[in-house]
Design an enzyme around this catalytic site. Structure first.
Site, PDB file in Angstrom:
ATOM      1  N   TRP A 125       0.793  -1.225   0.000  1.00  0.00           N
ATOM      2  CA  TRP A 125       0.000   0.000   0.000  1.00  0.00           C
ATOM      3  C   TRP A 125       0.829   1.281   0.000  1.00  0.00           C
ATOM      4  O   TRP A 125       0.269   2.361  -0.120  1.00  0.00           O
ATOM      5  CB  TRP A 125      -0.947   0.032   1.200  1.00  0.00           C
ATOM      6  CG  TRP A 125      -0.401  -0.405   2.532  1.00  0.00           C
ATOM      7  CD1 TRP A 125      -0.666  -1.582   3.174  1.00  0.00           C
ATOM      8  CD2 TRP A 125       0.470   0.327   3.401  1.00  0.00           C
ATOM      9  NE1 TRP A 125      -0.010  -1.636   4.388  1.00  0.00           N
ATOM     10  CE2 TRP A 125       0.692  -0.473   4.553  1.00  0.00           C
ATOM     11  CE3 TRP A 125       1.080   1.585   3.329  1.00  0.00           C
ATOM     12  CZ2 TRP A 125       1.502  -0.072   5.617  1.00  0.00           C
ATOM     13  CZ3 TRP A 125       1.893   1.996   4.384  1.00  0.00           C
ATOM     14  CH2 TRP A 125       2.099   1.172   5.507  1.00  0.00           C
ATOM     15  N   SER A 161      -2.871  -4.299  -2.551  1.00  0.00           N
ATOM     16  CA  SER A 161      -3.194  -4.229  -1.134  1.00  0.00           C
ATOM     17  C   SER A 161      -4.681  -3.981  -0.937  1.00  0.00           C
ATOM     18  O   SER A 161      -5.318  -3.253  -1.710  1.00  0.00           O
ATOM     19  CB  SER A 161      -2.399  -3.104  -0.472  1.00  0.00           C
ATOM     20  OG  SER A 161      -2.880  -2.855   0.830  1.00  0.00           O
ATOM     21  N   GLU A 201      10.677  -8.718  -2.349  1.00  0.00           N
ATOM     22  CA  GLU A 201      11.234  -7.411  -1.985  1.00  0.00           C
ATOM     23  C   GLU A 201      10.553  -7.021  -0.680  1.00  0.00           C
ATOM     24  O   GLU A 201       9.376  -6.670  -0.661  1.00  0.00           O
ATOM     25  CB  GLU A 201      10.977  -6.393  -3.093  1.00  0.00           C
ATOM     26  CG  GLU A 201      11.930  -5.206  -3.050  1.00  0.00           C
ATOM     27  CD  GLU A 201      11.533  -4.156  -2.027  1.00  0.00           C
ATOM     28  OE1 GLU A 201      12.243  -4.028  -1.001  1.00  0.00           O
ATOM     29  OE2 GLU A 201      10.529  -3.485  -2.242  1.00  0.00           O
ATOM     30  N   CYS A 250      10.650   1.213   2.165  1.00  0.00           N
ATOM     31  CA  CYS A 250      11.610   0.260   2.717  1.00  0.00           C
ATOM     32  C   CYS A 250      13.058   0.694   2.515  1.00  0.00           C
ATOM     33  O   CYS A 250      13.967   0.149   3.136  1.00  0.00           O
ATOM     34  CB  CYS A 250      11.378  -1.137   2.150  1.00  0.00           C
ATOM     35  SG  CYS A 250      11.177  -1.174   0.364  1.00  0.00           S
TER      36      CYS A 250
END
Length: 476
Positions: A152, A178, A249, A283
């Site tokens: 998301w 998502s 990932e 991330c």
């Protein structure tokens, strides 16, 4: 409350789910319901995979020229429908609209154009006689039906990172977005209607159970997910049970190592932007600043000043640097992680909600943390950065590598020798020097350890969606 029930996109048309259950899609800026999304069933997955399997029979045999042309048209359509996509995504994420337009639509179109070119550049060993009397060559082939799950935090961008290379290599796709951010992916599917053959791209909405059904479907040849470590492990286990390939990932805990010779104000600004972009829901975001002890106080002061200038705000606010956290569960988790820091740590700025409604969280800087603290070791995925000191190069490297994640990192120094040594020693899939977070389509993105395996972007990303076959023929 909106009564709109979203639909799946299967075999070139929008169709209702066969199930009866649905979920509310909530705008995180005001906590209002903007749509309902079905919880698709195993029957829906069967239909989507069957459509993709039928389409694979012909799409996999198209020439790279044909696939390139389709992806180039896809990129043009993405730009032409920018406003519709931006509106759809901002309803689900609360991101600033200008950021979605610039960083996901415009950049996404560029990435699709790269994948279009990469479709015509796949390579293998040249044909040759490696054994007397026999000729060998290598075929690089598409894998089959690819099951993909996107997160998301960047719904559009992550969809493009998955769809682009898979289609470029000749595969077909069933993608589950998502459950909290499905709408821009549905617009993406809609604009491909007259570009991609029916069944080449399919979108199935749902929850974690829907994703699990997709991953474990026996006709899915490869699975790819961008998401949490927990979800990635579940996908890897499910894929292993059928010996299918997985592309993961996952999370990150990126350090920025700051040596004593930097321009402190410039470094602090760059680090703050890389920490708080998209509300830290990235991330690759800087989450740990490791600074030489001689400049700790000065850097913290500059970092706080930079952080205080990067405010969250509404999608149409031109001064908003980032939007809200995505959902109430995540907002609560980030708040609890910050509240749980030990008494030895100090929240020098931020650490609180912003506003009375919505999931907005202030840019947060925490000093005095220890290497073993959860806030240092575990992914927060919010606008939160910690600061630690080091005394020498060796300690900086040890602290940076001493986490289970290994996706992204950066080194800040004017010393070329330090750059060469530290970039080689850092155990991360990406290392930036005097910057942090820029990405280009030509370079690979992906990590090691608990950050997963496989590469997005670049020719390596396209190769990940291929299989290699050796063909040997007798010359007699």
């Amino acid at each position: 409350m909106s009564n709109e029930l979203l639909q799946n996109y299967i075999d070139g048309r929008f169709v209702p789910s066969s199930g009866t259950e649905s979920m509310d899609v909530v705008d995180p800026t005001d906590e209002k319901v903007v749509a309902r999304s079905p919880i698709s069933t195993a029957d829906d997955i069967d239909s989507a995979v069957a459509a993709a399997e039928r389409a694979f029979a012909s799409w996999s045999k198209t020439t790279p020229k044909v696939r390139q042309a389709a992806l180039l048209k896809f990129a043009d359509a993405l730009e032409a429908h920018s406003a519709e996509i931006v509106d759809a995504q901002s309803r689900n994420t609360g991101q600033p609209k200008a950021v979605i337009a610039a960083e996901e639509v415009t950049v996404g179109a560029d990435q699709l154009r790269f994948f279009a070119g990469a479709a015509r550049m796949l390579e293998g060993k040249s044909a040759g006689e490696y054994m007397e009397g026999f000729t060998s060559y290598v075929r690089r082939e598409p894998v089959g039906v690819i099951g993909q799950v996107t997160p998301w935090n960047y719904p559009l961008m992550m969809a493009i990172w998955k769809i682009g290379p898979a289609l470029a290599a000749g595969n077909t796709v069933v993608l589950k977005p998502s459950d909290t951010t499905p709408e821009s992916t549905l617009v993406l599917a809609k604009i491909t209607k007259n570009i991609l053959p029916d069944g080449v791209l399919n979108i199935v909405l749902g929850d974690g159970g829907t994703g699990a059904a997709l991953v474990s479907h026996p006709k899915v040849s490869m699975v790819s997910i961008t998401g949490s470590v927990r979800a990635g492990i579940a996908v890897a286990v499910a894929a292993a049970q059928q010996l299918k390939r997985a592309h993961l990932e996952l999370g990150g805990k990126a350090p920025a190592i700051v040596f004593g010779d930097v321009d402190i104000a410039s470094a602090a600004q760059g680090i703050a932007e890389a920490s708080f972009f998209n509300g830290g829901q990235d991330c690759t975001a800087v989450t740990r600043v490791l600074v030489h002890e001689d400049i700790h106080d000065e850097l913290v002061g500059a970092l706080v000043k930079a952080a205080d200038g990067l405010k969250p705000g509404m999608p149409d606010d031109p001064d908003a640097f980032y939007g809200p956290l995505n959902n109430i569960r995540h907002f609560t988790a980030v708040s609890e992680k910050v509240a749980a820091v030990g008494e030895h740590a100090t929240v020098v700025t931020g650490g609180h909600r912003v506003g009375e409604s919505g999931f907005f969280y202030a840019p947060t800087v925490i000093t005095g943390v220890r290497q073993t603290d959860d806030i240092v070791q575990e992914e927060t995925f919010g606008p939160v950065v910690t600061v630690q000191t080091f005394s020498d190069e060796s300690e900086a490297i040890d602290l940076a590598n001493d986490v289970k994640y290994a996706l992204a990192s950066s080194v800040w120094t004017k010393d070329h020798g330090v750059v060469q040594r530290v970039t080689a020693a850092l155990d991360f899939g990406a290392v930036w020097v005097n910057c942090h977070i820029p990405l280009v389509a030509e370079m690979p993105h992906g990590g090691f350890k608990y950050s997963g395996y496989g590469k997005d972007l670049s020719a390596y990303g396209v190769e990940d969606y291929t299989r290699i076959k050796h063909v040997m023929s007798s010359n007699s």
